[in-house]
Write a protein that holds these residues in place. Structure first.
Motif, short mmCIF file in Angstrom:
data_model
loop_
_atom_site.label_atom_id
_atom_site.label_comp_id
_atom_site.label_asym_id
_atom_site.label_seq_id
_atom_site.Cartn_x
_atom_site.Cartn_y
_atom_site.Cartn_z
N ALA A 145 6.55 37.36 -8.55
CA ALA A 145 5.98 38.06 -9.69
C ALA A 145 4.77 37.32 -10.27
O ALA A 145 3.90 37.93 -10.89
CB ALA A 145 7.05 38.26 -10.78
N LEU A 146 4.72 36.00 -10.05
CA LEU A 146 3.66 35.18 -10.65
C LEU A 146 2.65 34.62 -9.66
O LEU A 146 1.52 34.31 -10.05
CB LEU A 146 4.28 34.03 -11.44
CG LEU A 146 5.11 34.40 -12.66
CD1 LEU A 146 5.75 33.17 -13.28
CD2 LEU A 146 4.26 35.14 -13.69
N PHE A 147 3.05 34.42 -8.42
CA PHE A 147 2.20 33.77 -7.42
C PHE A 147 2.00 34.68 -6.22
O PHE A 147 2.93 35.37 -5.79
CB PHE A 147 2.84 32.46 -6.94
CG PHE A 147 2.78 31.33 -7.91
CD1 PHE A 147 1.69 30.46 -7.92
CD2 PHE A 147 3.80 31.12 -8.83
CE1 PHE A 147 1.64 29.41 -8.83
CE2 PHE A 147 3.76 30.06 -9.72
CZ PHE A 147 2.66 29.21 -9.73
N SER A 148 0.82 34.63 -5.65
CA SER A 148 0.56 35.34 -4.39
C SER A 148 1.20 34.55 -3.25
O SER A 148 1.56 33.37 -3.41
CB SER A 148 -0.95 35.45 -4.15
OG SER A 148 -1.51 34.16 -3.86
N ASP A 149 1.33 35.18 -2.10
CA ASP A 149 1.85 34.47 -0.93
C ASP A 149 0.98 33.26 -0.60
O ASP A 149 1.50 32.19 -0.26
CB ASP A 149 1.94 35.40 0.28
CG ASP A 149 3.06 36.42 0.16
OD1 ASP A 149 3.94 36.28 -0.72
OD2 ASP A 149 3.06 37.38 0.97
N ALA A 150 -0.33 33.41 -0.71
CA ALA A 150 -1.24 32.29 -0.42
C ALA A 150 -0.98 31.12 -1.37
O ALA A 150 -0.98 29.95 -0.95
CB ALA A 150 -2.70 32.74 -0.53
N GLU A 151 -0.73 31.42 -2.64
CA GLU A 151 -0.46 30.36 -3.61
C GLU A 151 0.90 29.69 -3.34
O GLU A 151 1.03 28.48 -3.50
CB GLU A 151 -0.49 30.92 -5.03
CG GLU A 151 -1.88 31.33 -5.46
CD GLU A 151 -1.90 32.15 -6.74
OE1 GLU A 151 -2.85 31.99 -7.52
OE2 GLU A 151 -0.96 32.97 -6.95
N ILE A 152 1.88 30.46 -2.91
CA ILE A 152 3.20 29.89 -2.58
C ILE A 152 3.08 28.96 -1.38
O ILE A 152 3.65 27.86 -1.38
CB ILE A 152 4.23 31.01 -2.34
CG1 ILE A 152 4.54 31.72 -3.67
CG2 ILE A 152 5.50 30.46 -1.69
CD1 ILE A 152 5.35 33.01 -3.52
N VAL A 153 2.34 29.37 -0.36
CA VAL A 153 2.14 28.52 0.81
C VAL A 153 1.37 27.27 0.43
O VAL A 153 1.71 26.15 0.84
CB VAL A 153 1.45 29.30 1.95
CG1 VAL A 153 1.05 28.38 3.09
CG2 VAL A 153 2.35 30.42 2.46
N ASP A 154 0.35 27.41 -0.39
CA ASP A 154 -0.44 26.28 -0.88
C ASP A 154 0.46 25.29 -1.63
O ASP A 154 0.48 24.09 -1.31
CB ASP A 154 -1.54 26.82 -1.81
CG ASP A 154 -2.51 25.77 -2.32
OD1 ASP A 154 -2.08 24.77 -2.92
OD2 ASP A 154 -3.72 26.00 -2.17
N LEU A 155 1.22 25.79 -2.60
CA LEU A 155 2.11 24.93 -3.38
C LEU A 155 3.12 24.23 -2.48
O LEU A 155 3.39 23.04 -2.65
CB LEU A 155 2.82 25.76 -4.46
CG LEU A 155 3.84 25.03 -5.33
CD1 LEU A 155 3.19 23.89 -6.11
CD2 LEU A 155 4.52 26.02 -6.28
N SER A 156 3.66 24.94 -1.51
CA SER A 156 4.64 24.35 -0.59
C SER A 156 4.06 23.17 0.17
O SER A 156 4.71 22.12 0.30
CB SER A 156 5.13 25.41 0.41
OG SER A 156 5.76 26.47 -0.26
N HIS A 157 2.85 23.31 0.66
CA HIS A 157 2.22 22.21 1.40
C HIS A 157 1.81 21.06 0.49
O HIS A 157 1.92 19.89 0.88
CB HIS A 157 1.05 22.74 2.23
CG HIS A 157 1.52 23.43 3.46
ND1 HIS A 157 1.92 24.74 3.46
CD2 HIS A 157 1.69 22.97 4.71
CE1 HIS A 157 2.32 25.07 4.68
NE2 HIS A 157 2.19 24.01 5.46
N CYS A 158 1.37 21.37 -0.71
CA CYS A 158 1.07 20.31 -1.67
C CYS A 158 2.32 19.49 -1.95
O CYS A 158 2.30 18.25 -1.88
CB CYS A 158 0.52 20.89 -2.97
SG CYS A 158 -1.16 21.56 -2.88
#
Length: 185
Positions: A145-158
């Motif tokens: 609801a708050l993050f795009s898939d791209a942002e979730i993948v980004d956060l996961s790798h960070c």
């Protein structure tokens, strides 16, 4: 305490000594991964720093806990002779010290947006209970609801970079020496 042999004349930079003398290819890849996180993340700086700071607390890495991306990221690149055209520090306003002081109590703290709180929660749960997080449908509904898939993948790798590399620094004792780019508060 540093857990590998470091010559006395290299004691000021144990991580650099290890990078030049041990597992050079692996350490170069780790450095590139770390730099990519700071250079290429699409998260806001506050979301990034919330997750990074929570992982630093969990890992116990002294340098990571004292690091402030807005203050130290440019110097981190400069210390290795690299120049970045863009850094995560360009992704919005920097957190103040009150923000960092509240990261550990993120559930009750009033200083975080919903996205910042979710990024901190993700970082904590990724580090402490990855199997539970992977199966928590309620969390994933909130995340999508708050993050795009791209942002979730980004956060996961960070988060993966911070957990792995921060734990290496702490376990090997490299965080017992202040790095040239990380100034103490």
């Amino acid at each position: 305490m540093i857990r590998i042999a470091i010559p006395a004349d290299q004691g000021h930079d144990p991580y650099g000594f290890a990078a030049r003398n041990h597992a050079r290819t692996i350490m170069a890849a780790a450095d590139a991964f770390s730099k990519a996180v700071y250079r290429d993340s699409i998260l806001t700086l506050r979301e990034f720093e919330g997750g990074r700071s929570r992982i630093a607390q969990i890992n116990g890495c002294i340098i990571c806990q004292q690091f402030r991306a807005a203050r130290d990221a440019s110097a981190m690149f400069a210390a290795t002779g690299q120049r970045a055209d863009h850094l995560v520090i360009d992704n919005g306003p920097a957190p103040d010290e009150a923000f960092y002081a509240e990261v550990e109590s993120w559930r009750e703290a009033k200083v975080f947006s919903d996205r910042e709180r979710l990024a901190i929660e993700f970082a904590e749960r990724f580090a402490q209970e990855p199997k539970v997080l992977a199966q928590d449908e309620e969390y994933w509904t909130r995340a999508h609801a708050l993050f795009s898939d791209a942002e979730i993948v980004d956060l996961s790798h960070c988060v993966a970079a911070w957990i792995g590399l921060g734990r290496i620094a702490h376990v090997l004792g490299f965080d017992s020496i202040c790095m040239p780019f990380a100034s103490a508060d």
